[in-house]
Motif scaffolding. Structure first.
Motif, PDB file in Angstrom:
ATOM      1  N   GLY A 173       0.712  -1.397   0.028  1.00  0.00           N
ATOM      2  CA  GLY A 173       0.092  -0.008   0.075  1.00  0.00           C
ATOM      3  C   GLY A 173       0.801   1.246   0.002  1.00  0.00           C
ATOM      4  O   GLY A 173       0.337   2.119   0.154  1.00  0.00           O
ATOM      5  N   ARG A 174       2.089   1.149  -0.033  1.00  0.00           N
ATOM      6  CA  ARG A 174       3.301   2.204  -0.263  1.00  0.00           C
ATOM      7  C   ARG A 174       3.228   3.126   1.124  1.00  0.00           C
ATOM      8  O   ARG A 174       4.252   3.385   1.318  1.00  0.00           O
ATOM      9  N   ARG A 175       2.110   3.744   1.411  1.00  0.00           N
ATOM     10  CA  ARG A 175       1.974   4.328   2.737  1.00  0.00           C
ATOM     11  C   ARG A 175       2.936   5.492   2.643  1.00  0.00           C
ATOM     12  O   ARG A 175       3.794   5.778   4.007  1.00  0.00           O
ATOM     13  N   ILE A 176       3.113   6.385   1.826  1.00  0.00           N
ATOM     14  CA  ILE A 176       3.720   7.547   1.808  1.00  0.00           C
ATOM     15  C   ILE A 176       3.003   8.710   2.322  1.00  0.00           C
ATOM     16  O   ILE A 176       1.991   8.395   2.602  1.00  0.00           O
ATOM     17  N   PHE A 177       3.595   9.581   2.551  1.00  0.00           N
ATOM     18  CA  PHE A 177       3.192  10.886   3.170  1.00  0.00           C
ATOM     19  C   PHE A 177       2.630  11.719   2.021  1.00  0.00           C
ATOM     20  O   PHE A 177       3.359  12.523   1.353  1.00  0.00           O
ATOM     21  N   SER A 178       1.316  11.824   1.772  1.00  0.00           N
ATOM     22  CA  SER A 178       0.626  12.268   0.413  1.00  0.00           C
ATOM     23  C   SER A 178       0.696  14.060   0.480  1.00  0.00           C
ATOM     24  O   SER A 178       1.070  14.473  -0.574  1.00  0.00           O
ATOM     25  N   ARG A 179       0.915  14.588   1.620  1.00  0.00           N
ATOM     26  CA  ARG A 179       0.943  15.980   1.641  1.00  0.00           C
ATOM     27  C   ARG A 179       2.521  16.491   1.769  1.00  0.00           C
ATOM     28  O   ARG A 179       2.682  17.789   1.547  1.00  0.00           O
ATOM     29  N   LEU A 180       3.343  15.586   1.931  1.00  0.00           N
ATOM     30  CA  LEU A 180       4.950  16.032   1.872  1.00  0.00           C
ATOM     31  C   LEU A 180       5.397  15.736   0.407  1.00  0.00           C
ATOM     32  O   LEU A 180       4.908  15.112  -0.363  1.00  0.00           O
ATOM     33  N   THR A 181       6.341  16.728   0.098  1.00  0.00           N
ATOM     34  CA  THR A 181       7.013  16.681  -1.306  1.00  0.00           C
ATOM     35  C   THR A 181       7.691  15.283  -1.291  1.00  0.00           C
ATOM     36  O   THR A 181       8.175  14.549  -0.199  1.00  0.00           O
ATOM     37  N   VAL A 182       8.076  14.730  -2.697  1.00  0.00           N
ATOM     38  CA  VAL A 182       9.064  13.739  -2.767  1.00  0.00           C
ATOM     39  C   VAL A 182      10.250  13.749  -1.888  1.00  0.00           C
ATOM     40  O   VAL A 182      10.670  12.676  -1.194  1.00  0.00           O
ATOM     41  N   HIS A 183      10.937  14.948  -1.953  1.00  0.00           N
ATOM     42  CA  HIS A 183      12.179  15.146  -1.109  1.00  0.00           C
ATOM     43  C   HIS A 183      11.732  15.155   0.397  1.00  0.00           C
ATOM     44  O   HIS A 183      12.718  14.378   0.892  1.00  0.00           O
ATOM     45  N   GLU A 184      11.075  15.621   0.924  1.00  0.00           N
ATOM     46  CA  GLU A 184      10.626  15.305   2.298  1.00  0.00           C
ATOM     47  C   GLU A 184      10.167  13.927   2.798  1.00  0.00           C
ATOM     48  O   GLU A 184      10.621  13.692   3.648  1.00  0.00           O
ATOM     49  N   ASN A 185       9.550  13.410   1.933  1.00  0.00           N
ATOM     50  CA  ASN A 185       9.397  11.933   2.167  1.00  0.00           C
ATOM     51  C   ASN A 185      10.735  11.153   2.359  1.00  0.00           C
ATOM     52  O   ASN A 185      10.811  10.336   3.097  1.00  0.00           O
ATOM     53  N   LEU A 186      11.654  11.637   1.506  1.00  0.00           N
ATOM     54  CA  LEU A 186      12.938  10.631   1.314  1.00  0.00           C
ATOM     55  C   LEU A 186      13.651  11.294   2.731  1.00  0.00           C
ATOM     56  O   LEU A 186      14.474  10.195   3.395  1.00  0.00           O
ATOM     57  N   LEU A 187      13.571  12.455   3.261  1.00  0.00           N
ATOM     58  CA  LEU A 187      14.181  12.789   4.097  1.00  0.00           C
ATOM     59  C   LEU A 187      13.857  12.118   5.620  1.00  0.00           C
ATOM     60  O   LEU A 187      14.491  11.796   6.315  1.00  0.00           O
ATOM     61  N   ILE A 188      12.347  11.804   5.629  1.00  0.00           N
ATOM     62  CA  ILE A 188      11.941  11.009   6.738  1.00  0.00           C
ATOM     63  C   ILE A 188      12.443   9.706   6.663  1.00  0.00           C
ATOM     64  O   ILE A 188      12.476   9.058   7.875  1.00  0.00           O
ATOM     65  N   GLY A 189      12.963   9.270   5.511  1.00  0.00           N
ATOM     66  CA  GLY A 189      13.570   7.818   5.640  1.00  0.00           C
ATOM     67  C   GLY A 189      14.940   7.682   6.352  1.00  0.00           C
ATOM     68  O   GLY A 189      15.270   6.758   6.747  1.00  0.00           O
ATOM     69  N   GLY A 190      15.399   9.119   6.564  1.00  0.00           N
ATOM     70  CA  GLY A 190      16.763   9.216   7.253  1.00  0.00           C
ATOM     71  C   GLY A 190      16.487   9.516   8.727  1.00  0.00           C
ATOM     72  O   GLY A 190      17.519   9.930   9.483  1.00  0.00           O
ATOM     73  N   TYR A 191      15.377   9.433   9.458  1.00  0.00           N
ATOM     74  CA  TYR A 191      15.103   9.799  10.475  1.00  0.00           C
ATOM     75  C   TYR A 191      15.979   8.845  11.665  1.00  0.00           C
ATOM     76  O   TYR A 191      16.274   9.699  12.781  1.00  0.00           O
ATOM     77  N   SER A 192      16.396   8.037  11.317  1.00  0.00           N
ATOM     78  CA  SER A 192      17.329   7.473  12.217  1.00  0.00           C
ATOM     79  C   SER A 192      18.778   7.525  12.102  1.00  0.00           C
ATOM     80  O   SER A 192      19.452   6.868  12.769  1.00  0.00           O
ATOM     81  N   VAL A 193      19.110   8.141  11.053  1.00  0.00           N
ATOM     82  CA  VAL A 193      20.457   8.373  10.449  1.00  0.00           C
ATOM     83  C   VAL A 193      20.854   9.720  11.346  1.00  0.00           C
ATOM     84  O   VAL A 193      20.352  10.664  11.054  1.00  0.00           O
ATOM     85  N   LYS A 194      22.000   9.797  11.913  1.00  0.00           N
ATOM     86  CA  LYS A 194      22.656  11.056  12.552  1.00  0.00           C
ATOM     87  C   LYS A 194      23.341  11.998  11.622  1.00  0.00           C
ATOM     88  O   LYS A 194      23.420  13.127  12.002  1.00  0.00           O
ATOM     89  N   ASP A 195      24.093  11.240  10.837  1.00  0.00           N
ATOM     90  CA  ASP A 195      24.715  12.021   9.820  1.00  0.00           C
ATOM     91  C   ASP A 195      24.186  12.523   8.666  1.00  0.00           C
ATOM     92  O   ASP A 195      23.555  11.890   7.696  1.00  0.00           O
ATOM     93  N   SER A 196      23.687  13.903   9.122  1.00  0.00           N
ATOM     94  CA  SER A 196      23.144  14.654   7.642  1.00  0.00           C
ATOM     95  C   SER A 196      23.648  14.528   6.221  1.00  0.00           C
ATOM     96  O   SER A 196      23.115  14.437   5.264  1.00  0.00           O
ATOM     97  N   SER A 197      24.948  14.555   6.382  1.00  0.00           N
ATOM     98  CA  SER A 197      25.699  14.283   5.430  1.00  0.00           C
ATOM     99  C   SER A 197      25.579  12.958   4.599  1.00  0.00           C
ATOM    100  O   SER A 197      25.451  12.746   3.285  1.00  0.00           O
ATOM    101  N   LEU A 198      25.336  12.102   5.231  1.00  0.00           N
ATOM    102  CA  LEU A 198      25.013  10.543   4.943  1.00  0.00           C
ATOM    103  C   LEU A 198      23.595  10.544   4.422  1.00  0.00           C
ATOM    104  O   LEU A 198      23.442   9.761   3.276  1.00  0.00           O
ATOM    105  N   ILE A 199      22.686  11.206   4.889  1.00  0.00           N
ATOM    106  CA  ILE A 199      21.443  11.315   4.352  1.00  0.00           C
ATOM    107  C   ILE A 199      21.229  11.900   3.046  1.00  0.00           C
ATOM    108  O   ILE A 199      20.663  11.217   2.087  1.00  0.00           O
ATOM    109  N   ASP A 200      22.149  13.006   2.997  1.00  0.00           N
ATOM    110  CA  ASP A 200      22.086  13.815   1.579  1.00  0.00           C
ATOM    111  C   ASP A 200      22.878  12.756   0.516  1.00  0.00           C
ATOM    112  O   ASP A 200      22.246  12.877  -0.570  1.00  0.00           O
ATOM    113  N   ARG A 201      23.749  11.996   0.866  1.00  0.00           N
ATOM    114  CA  ARG A 201      24.307  11.266  -0.119  1.00  0.00           C
ATOM    115  C   ARG A 201      23.364  10.021  -0.651  1.00  0.00           C
ATOM    116  O   ARG A 201      23.164   9.772  -1.792  1.00  0.00           O
TER     117      ARG A 201
END
Length: 237
Positions: free
Chosen positions: A87-115
């Motif tokens: 069912g995908r369960r993406i956040f429909s009101r957030l942008t594509v980029h914001e959805n991807l950023l949420i995928g990094g919620y448990s990652v402490k290194d912001s540069s690693l998230i960007d990469r």
């Protein structure tokens, strides 16, 4: 081959209903393993148990040598086991980029998230084109790619996918399966639930057929594709 996931004699109940009965499967390092079965066979319950969403009645689940049977879902994610539910369960009101950023919620290194987000955009260029677009305005195929991309930002060592091709046109199914193959080639093991058995067995190395919560057949994809029982039940003539 070293196993990244081992499920041994797993039982899962929903009240008095048995969803899994003595289920034993494994996923090896670098493998794509497919779970085949009809609706209600126990495939989604298997992934829910591995990701900690449901607690087994008995049995053990081991990931990367650690017993995760009673571990909380967020601890399981921290160990590299990431679940993309049906069912995908993406956040429909957030942008594509914001959805991807949420995928990094448990990652402490912001540069690693960007990469990692950059790697997702390379793997799934349609998402790069839609990066400022709200998730709810994407097509079904794009939303599925976004769900997979968000999981990849988490940094999975084992990626579990539940029905990634559901409701998609054949050409989009082929693109999703090719993305799964590429992710696997990059070193991520994959446990794949897929009603489209033909597509699943094309991309998987091995497979299990599940019925009434336990394994009834297992083998390489080549063997399963040639098995008359699989042909009759899932592939057709």
């Amino acid at each position: 081959m070293t196993n990244v996931l081992e499920i041994d004699s797993l039982y899962v109940n929903y009240g008095k209903v048995e969803a899994l009965t003595d289920l034993t499967i494994s996923v090896g390092q670098g493998e794509i393993v497919s779970l085949l079965g009809n609706n209600g066979a126990g495939k989604s319950s298997t992934l829910a148990a591995v990701s900690g969403v449901v607690r087994p009645r008995s049995g053990t689940i081991t990931a990367f040598g650690d017993d995760i049977t009673t571990m909380t879902p967020w601890r399981i994610v921290e160990r590299g086991v990431v679940h993309v539910p049906e069912g995908r369960r993406i956040f429909s009101r957030l942008t594509v980029h914001e959805n991807l950023l949420i995928g990094g919620y448990s990652v402490k290194d912001s540069s690693l998230i960007d990469r990692r987000i950059g790697e997702v955009y390379e793997l799934l260029p349609r998402l790069a084109e839609r990066r400022t677009q709200a998730g709810g305005t994407l097509s079904g195929g794009e939303q599925q790619m976004l769900a997979i991309g968000r999981a990849m930002v988490t940094g999975p060592k084992l990626l579990m996918l539940d029905e990634p091709s559901m409701g998609l046109a054949p050409i989009i199914v082929a693109q999703v399966m090719e993305a799964i193959r590429t992710i696997n080639t990059g070193g991520t093991a994959v446990l794949l639930i897929e009603q489209n058995a033909r597509s699943a067995l094309k991309v998987a190395h091995r497979g299990y057929v599940i019925d009434s919560g336990h394994v009834t057949l297992e083998g390489s994809s080549e063997l399963l594709r040639a098995d008359s029982r699989v042909i009759d039940a899932y592939l057709g003539k």
